[in-house]
Structures are given as structure tokens and as C-alpha cells.
Design an enzyme around this catalytic site. Structure first.
Site, PDB file in Angstrom:
ATOM      1  N   LYS B  51       0.789  -1.229   0.000  1.00 21.84           N
ATOM      2  CA  LYS B  51       0.000   0.000   0.000  1.00 21.84           C
ATOM      3  C   LYS B  51       0.826   1.286   0.000  1.00 21.84           C
ATOM      4  O   LYS B  51       0.341   2.337  -0.388  1.00 21.84           O
ATOM      5  CB  LYS B  51      -0.944   0.001   1.206  1.00 21.84           C
ATOM      6  CG  LYS B  51      -2.064  -1.028   1.106  1.00 21.84           C
ATOM      7  CD  LYS B  51      -3.214  -0.512   0.240  1.00 21.84           C
ATOM      8  CE  LYS B  51      -4.407  -1.462   0.298  1.00 21.84           C
ATOM      9  NZ  LYS B  51      -5.545  -0.954  -0.511  1.00 21.84           N
ATOM     10  N   SER B 302       0.376  -9.763  -0.778  1.00 25.69           N
ATOM     11  CA  SER B 302       0.078  -8.336  -0.626  1.00 25.69           C
ATOM     12  C   SER B 302       0.594  -7.739   0.675  1.00 25.69           C
ATOM     13  O   SER B 302       0.901  -6.547   0.728  1.00 25.69           O
ATOM     14  CB  SER B 302      -1.427  -8.104  -0.754  1.00 25.69           C
ATOM     15  OG  SER B 302      -2.119  -8.898   0.174  1.00 25.69           O
TER      16      SER B 302
END
Lengths: 315, 315
Positions: B51, B302
Site C-alpha cells: 500500500k 500483498s
């Protein structure tokens, strides 16, 4: 005594077989310690530790006749798995002598790679005795855990990879059990980074090499009680010690508690699983034992094969 | 709709700030699934997740005036930390709206990077409402979690790095929450590996994007009950969905139990800590949901920000 040329030879042989492990950093850690820090993540190596490097090179260097006889090794853990996998890849029978107290995951790993495991008492002496017996009875070729030129050269290939990724380095911190890892990597580091300082790290209870380094002769201690199970060797190897005296700049120690704190940082902040022995050299940086600042530091994480029960306890 | 050119622009900005994360493999896994597998380890990224890529690029793209006003974001976890760190690096005030049920480690991480955290109810709707209020009351600039061209372009830089390390790839598996990660990486992947298939992966309870993909219109579901907390979004973003329809080849699902099994493999065999959402795309490979063989596969991990309590349970 081996030279950098021997390590280059070893690298040509192990390169197609080992993972080129990453150098991992953490800005949080850099800020904490005031140095630029990188970890050579050999916990992400095949078998979860650097030991595949030396074991593979050693067995690959045997004659065809020797490989047909099969090999015997003794180890508290990661060398066992390294030998087991290397022997499997090279089509050789492997028998591994392991102390009864070896972490169950390391025993299972060794058997999982197809090696036969024979248990012995917990002292280095007994391991050597049992391995010797098997060698004499069955004609197996011994693959020693550390005191061997091929093993030393193989372990040194980690630093060949480090030098592929970074150009400057002021300090290399290496954990010391039997001394094979530091011997090989000290030779490589002094060749590849001419001004580097190489620092060996042990836990306090397992400081036989520090004592030896200061006395300039090999000191043998009783089996030490330390969380770093890869450091339960009682003395460093002769060949390794010769190299250590010539190439290593200092021998320092950390406490078991400092090792545990380092393991927790690896898990929670850096998202990697590191076994106690693997956290020993990093802990010397994390707790800035040498009081350094503004330097480029690297520590070798020797392995990640920690028992899930211990991992749970640490969390 | 963004193009690869936008991702190249983003890469120039984020490159000095993000870690180039490694591609990790496991021969054990390759043998198990009969394919060559690599994982893009964004769990080893700064803040422990991809992110930071999108958040940093978005905030770096704001005008000076906008950055002076401060920014507001809403997120169940990793976007919060990405925004917090990016804002800190760029000298901007950050306020982050987080659902009450957010994992404590993610809340602590966000606050640790200096952001102010405001709690809200657990639905996506409530997050958006509270963030909107703060935006109107204080003039903060919104940094959306996924439905934004700069965010999408930033996330796509992961695949730019993948293409630096490997030349051929048959399949890329990407987890789908709000769809920003897959949108950016699908655009990059189709440009860099012309014959690649891009597969989106969700957990079964959180299969809103799979439903949307089949219906060719965005389907909104109730807040799903799944271990993958990054997939508790109720619908994908509009911009992301346009890209998904054009660039993604299929949308598949795995079960929560398959995700847990994958997490355990990562911990015990690959020595890395992966959060549930991070194990979703890898689980599709581990359990060979598509029945592939002899292919070169990559899955994006992720993130790695798993709560220690959950990690303990999994061990």
C-alpha cells in the site's frame, strides 16, 4: 588455508543449486541504531539455512567412488538438513547422526530429504564418536559440519552474493558455532570489501570462540546452555580458527534475551522467521554492541528453522 | 483509464522510497504443484504491505497547497499505514478513519507513523461517511484506498519490479479487495509480459468481484465474514472494475481454510510471515485451483501485517 579463489570455485558449483537470498533492510531499524543495516537472509535459503552451500560443495567434490559408498555426517540440525538435501540432489546415500535433543522440525526435515537419522547423546564428543563408528563399519565418507576446506569455501559463497548486490560495506557480522560460516565469509569479505571489519558473534554462554580468540588458542567449553542451538558446539574447528585469527577483527557476544528480542523484531516488523542462532549476529547490530554510527553494516541471518513451539512462546 | 505510461511515471517517484521486494520461490512447492512458482514478497515492503506504493505516489502528486491542508483516508488496515508513512515522509498531516474491528497491530502501526486515527463502524459505508465529514469540516484532501488513478498506477509498480527480475511469466495471481492492486498490476503485466494471463483471487465469502466480473457490472455485497481482513470491502472501485473487465482473464476463489494452510506453509517452510489477505493469491497456486502444469506462475503476497494472536493460533 583457503583463499578467495577456492570460494570462487565453490560458487561456480553451488550457484545453480542454491537460492540467491535477498539482502533485507528496515528503515525503522536504521533509525533506531543510526547505521545503514542489511541482513543476508539465509533463513530464506533452501533447507532454511546456509548449510546447503558447504554441504553441496563438499559432496559434489567427492570422487564417484566415494559418492557410491555413501556419506555420514553429524549435526544438531541445519548441517544435517544441508547434507540430506545435497546427498539427495547428487544421488548419494546419507546417514546423519543427531543429538537426542535436536529440534523435532530439524530431525523431520533431515528425514524428509531422504537421509537416515541415527540419534546420539548431546555432547559434541558423542556425536563424533558415533559418526566415526558408522564410518568405520560401513565405509561411509564423512562430511564434517565445519572443519573442512570445501565446507568453508562453500559457506563463503554467501558473501560473493552480498557483493553482487552492494558495493560498500564497513562491517560484516557473522554468527560463530563451529566457525565454518565465519571462516569462509571472512576470506570472501576481506577480498571483496578491502576495508571491511569482520566481527564474529556468539551468545554469552557459548563464547568459546571469543575465549579462543583472546587466548590465541582453541578453548573447549562444556556443552553450553543457550537458546542458540547452532552454537552448542564446544570448540571451533582448527582450520576455521586459523582463518579467524588472521581475518576476523573481533569476537563479541550477545545475551539470549537480546536474541529473543531480535527474533521478535524480525517476526513482527520485518515479517521473517529467524531461528535463535540466526538472530545472534543481527542482535549485535540491533543492540549496537560496538557503539557504531553512520556505518554500513551487514549481518548474516544463518537460518530460520525454529520449532513452532518456540516461535509461539516468543510471540 | 490508466496506461503503462502512467505506471512508469509512478515508478520514477516511488522507486527511491519503496523497497524492491524479492521474488521468493520454494522447490518443495514447485514439486508439489508441478509449476515454477515465484512470490512477489510485498510482505517485506515498508509498512509490511504494497500500500505504500499507491499512497506515496498519490500524496506526492498533490499540489503544495493541498499537502498543506493535510489528508484524510479510510482503511481497515494497510492503506492506513501506507498513507500514514507516506504523509510523514512528505511532511503532510494525516487523519485516518479505521473500523473499530481493525487488527490492533495495524492501528498501532498507523499511529506509530504519526497519523491521527478516528474510529468508525465496520461497514464500508460508515468509513466513507466519516471520512467525508472530516474532509468537509477540515478541508483535508481525501486519499482514497483504491478507486483512484494515481493509487492504481502506484500499486502497478510491483509488476515493474517483477519484470526486472524475470523475463517470462505465464500467469500472475493477484488478490482483490477494492481492486486497486489488480488494476495497476494487470495493466503493467499485459504490457511487460504480452502473453500473460492475469487472475484475480478472492476468498469465497468475499467474492464480490467474481460476481461483478461474471455479471459485467459492479455487485455490492454485505460486509463479508472472512479471515482475509483486506477483502472486507463490499465492492470494487469503478475505475478498477473497468480495468479488470478489460485486462483480467479470470476471477477465482479460495476458502479461508486454504488461506490458513498457505500461511502455515509460508511460516514453516518459507520462513516468512504473511497476513491472511497476503496468502489468498498464493493459495490459488498452492491448491492449484486452475489445474495448471509446467507453467511459470507468480502470485503477489500483498502484506504481512498479521496480528501476533492470530499467528499463534495458526502455529
Amino acid at each position: 588455508m583457503i583463499t578467495f579463489h577456492d570460494i570462487e570455485d565453490a560458487y561456480r558449483i553451488v550457484k545453480p543449486v542454491v537460492h540467491k537470498t535477498p539482502l533485507l533492510g528496515s528503515r525503522t531499524l536504521d533509525e533506531r541504531v543510526g547505521n545503514e543495516v542489511l541482513f543476508k537472509a539465509e533463513n530464506l535459503q533452501r533447507i532454511g539455512a546456509f548449510k546447503i552451500r558447504g554441504a553441496y560443495y563438499k559432496i559434489a567434490s567427492l570422487s564417484e567412488e566415494e559418492r557410491k559408498r555413501g556419506i555420514v555426517a553429524h549435526s544438531s540440525g541445519n548441517h544435517a538438513q544441508g547434507v540430506a538435501l545435497a546427498a539427495k540432489l547428487l544421488g548419494t546415500k546419507a546417514v546423519v547422526v543427531m543429538p537426542k535433543s535436536s529440534p523435532p522440525n530439524k530431525v523431520a526435515g533431515t528425514q524428509g530429504y531422504g537421509a537416515e537419522v541415527v540419534f546420539c547423546e548431546d555432547s559434541s564428543d558423542d556425536r563424533e564418536r558415533v559418526a566415526k563408528e558408522l564410518q568405520e563399519r560401513h565405509g561411509y565418507v564423512p562430511v564434517p559440519p565445519f572443519d573442512d576446506d570445501k565446507i568453508i569455501a562453500g559457506q563463503g559463497t554467501a558473501t560473493v552474493e552480498i557483493a553482487q548486490d552492494i558495493r560498500e560495506l564497513d562491517y560484516l557480522f557473522v554468527p560463530v558455532g563451529g566457525g565454518g560460516l565465519i571462516a569462509g565469509n571472512a576470506v570472501a569479505a576481506k577480498h571483496l570489501f578491502p576495508n571491511i571489519k569482520v566481527i564474529g558473534v556468539e551468545t554469552e554462554p557459548a563464547n568459546d570462540c571469543q575465549q579462543s580468540f583472546r587466548k590465541k588458542e582453541i578453548v573447549r567449553i562444556n556443552p553450553p546452555n543457550t537458546i542458540a542451538d547452532g552454537m552448542r558446539t564446544q570448540a571451533v574447528g582448527k582450520r576455521n580458527f586459523e582463518i579467524i585469527l588472521q581475518y576476523v577483527d573481533d569476537m563479541i557476544t550477545v545475551t539470549d534475551d537480546q536474541v529473543i528480542e531480535m527474533m521478535r523484531f524480525f517476526l513482527e516488523r520485518m515479517k521473517i522467521v529467524v531461528e535463535p542462532t540466526g538472530a545472534v549476529a543481527p542482535a549485535a547490530i540491533y543492540h549496537n554492541v560496538l557503539g557504531l554510527s553512520g556505518k554500513k553494516l551487514c549481518a548474516i541471518i544463518s537460518g530460520g528453522n525454529v520449532d513452532p513451539a518456540l516461535l509461539k512462546k516468543i510471540l
